[in-house]
Scaffold this motif. Structure first.
Motif, short mmCIF file in Angstrom:
data_model
loop_
_atom_site.label_atom_id
_atom_site.label_comp_id
_atom_site.label_asym_id
_atom_site.label_seq_id
_atom_site.Cartn_x
_atom_site.Cartn_y
_atom_site.Cartn_z
N GLU A 138 44.36 90.52 25.19
CA GLU A 138 44.80 91.42 26.33
C GLU A 138 46.23 91.37 26.71
O GLU A 138 46.19 91.61 28.35
CB GLU A 138 43.47 91.04 26.88
N ASP A 190 50.04 91.12 28.81
CA ASP A 190 51.12 92.63 28.38
C ASP A 190 51.96 92.14 27.56
O ASP A 190 52.88 92.81 27.02
CB ASP A 190 52.06 91.91 29.63
N LYS A 222 49.32 106.39 23.09
CA LYS A 222 50.21 105.34 23.21
C LYS A 222 48.61 104.36 24.38
O LYS A 222 48.39 102.77 23.67
CB LYS A 222 51.03 105.58 23.97
N LYS A 224 46.40 101.11 23.10
CA LYS A 224 46.26 100.04 24.18
C LYS A 224 44.89 99.45 23.16
O LYS A 224 44.55 97.99 23.92
CB LYS A 224 46.08 99.95 25.04
N GLN A 246 43.74 96.97 21.34
CA GLN A 246 43.84 95.79 21.62
C GLN A 246 44.83 95.31 20.50
O GLN A 246 44.37 93.47 19.83
CB GLN A 246 42.77 94.81 21.66
N SER A 264 51.22 94.83 18.46
CA SER A 264 51.83 96.28 19.63
C SER A 264 52.69 95.78 20.91
O SER A 264 52.84 96.61 21.32
CB SER A 264 50.75 97.05 19.77
N LYS A 265 52.12 94.46 20.64
CA LYS A 265 52.91 94.24 22.29
C LYS A 265 54.74 94.04 21.88
O LYS A 265 54.81 93.58 20.98
CB LYS A 265 51.92 92.80 22.84
#
Length: 366
Positions: free
Chosen positions: A97, A99, A189, A193, A196, A200-201
């Motif tokens: 979770e 950023d 997009k 998210k 999770q 991808s971050k």
């Protein structure tokens, strides 16, 4: 909250030393053996911003409330973590979770500190961690694909839209490419998210070096910087030991003098924050009053109502207008009163795009 980062890396690369230093706590035990961090640690630090101090001084604010950066430190990952090797894999959920990912790489030789792979090679280490994160994501994605495939075949529109995102990402992961490499349109997009996925971050490489290499890096950091550039990201060179020493200093002048003595103009934390803000497309606006001067973190391109919503959802829902003074004008006018008199305070509506450093007051009605 500014933004939060998950810290990953092999054991004994300096993750916990860095975590302790950056949060100025001893929450994560730093020791010379693998898996010394056996539970996820969360720490928050104030984001340094000289502008906020200046605004508080002019506004006569009783309290200064900076934005915050949150770190989530997990146990060191090792080869085979996705199959249960080591202890790190069980904590990966704690960084799903976040950023962004801070990937700490060991870029120093030290015979007294064991390297789990037997030698120093940050590019190899980066590949080991990236592979484990991709395997963990693939396992998670396969479960989500199984749950959504039947619904999609049954005509569920939401499931169909999600499968249109899952399928290309699954193929990329199977081909050894992280989820962030898959191109998605603006409608997809938000769905990404929801999945999770760790890979991808956005990812920032942190090159941990010895004190002698803190200012200019070394042969290993140059290689990491080349890799980061090829991936469209950045690498930050820091010395966790220097950060540990800085963490013990409360006097700003003392910190500045110490940094200059080792050839540095800023602390590693400041470099990480700047690179992280840039990577995530973030900026800062301020609110100033007699009670407090506060920094708020928003995305670049945010409209005034969205910025207001960071303070409280009611501010966004009932937004009427924003009274805005640029930071430069606020300082030049020595506060709100003269800025208003000289026409430097502007009335802005819902379509106003907030600029970095804006001093804002919101009018709303709910």
């Amino acid at each position: 909250m500014g933004f939060n980062c998950g810290i990953v890396g092999l054991p004994n690369v300096g993750k916990s030393t860095l975590f302790n230093a950056l949060t100025a706590t001893a929450a994560a035990q730093a020791a010379n053996f693998p898996f010394c961090t056996i539970e996820p640690n969360v720490g928050r630090v104030a984001v340094p911003d000289a502008r906020l101090d200046k605004l508080a001084e002019i506004g006569g604010s009783q309290k200064i409330v900076p934005s915050q950066l949150e770190f989530v430190d997990i146990a060191g990952l090792v080869k085979g973590a996705s199959q249960g090797q080591g202890l790190g894999n069980q904590f990966l959920a704690n960084i799903r979770e976040t950023d962004a990912i801070l990937h700490v790489l060991r870029c120093f030789e030290d015979a007294d500190i064991v390297h789990v792979e037997g030698s120093v090679d940050p590019l190899r280490d980066a590949d080991v961690i990236e592979t484990e994160l991709m395997l963990a994501d693939l396992e998670s994605l396969e479960k989500q694909a199984n749950n959504n495939a039947k619904k999609a075949k049954g005509g569920d529109k939401n499931a169909q839209e999600l499968m249109a995102v899952i399928e290309p990402i699954k193929k990329a992961l199977e081909a050894g490419k992280p989820a962030r490499t898959v191109k998605l349109d603006d409608n997809q997009k938000p769905l990404l998210k929801l999945l999770q996925l760790i890979t991808s971050k956005p990812q920032l490489y942190i090159c941990n070096v010895k004190e002698c290499d803190a200012a200019n890096g070394n042969q290993w950091t140059k290689k990491v910087e080349e890799r980061a550039k090829a991936e469209g990201t950045k690498a930050v060179v820091i010395c966790a030991q220097i950060e540990s020493e800085i963490a013990q200093m409360s006097d700003a002048a003392e910190k500045k003098e110490f940094l200059e003595s080792v050839g540095l103009s800023e602390a590693g934390l400041d470099k990480i924050i700047k690179a992280g803000h840039d990577m995530l497309g973030l900026q800062t606006y301020f609110t100033v009053g007699p009670k407090e001067a506060r920094a708020w973190t928003i995305r670049k391109g945010a409209k005034a109502p969205e910025a207001a919503g960071v303070i409280h959802t009611d501010f966004e829902r009932g937004f009427i207008k924003a009274e805005v003074i640029s930071f430069a004008d606020f300082v030049a006018c020595q506060g709100e009163a003269k800025a208003k008199e000289t026409g430097k305070m502007r009335q802005e509506g819902k379509e106003y795009t907030v600029a970095d450093g804006d001093v804002m007051l919101f009018r709303f009605n709910v």
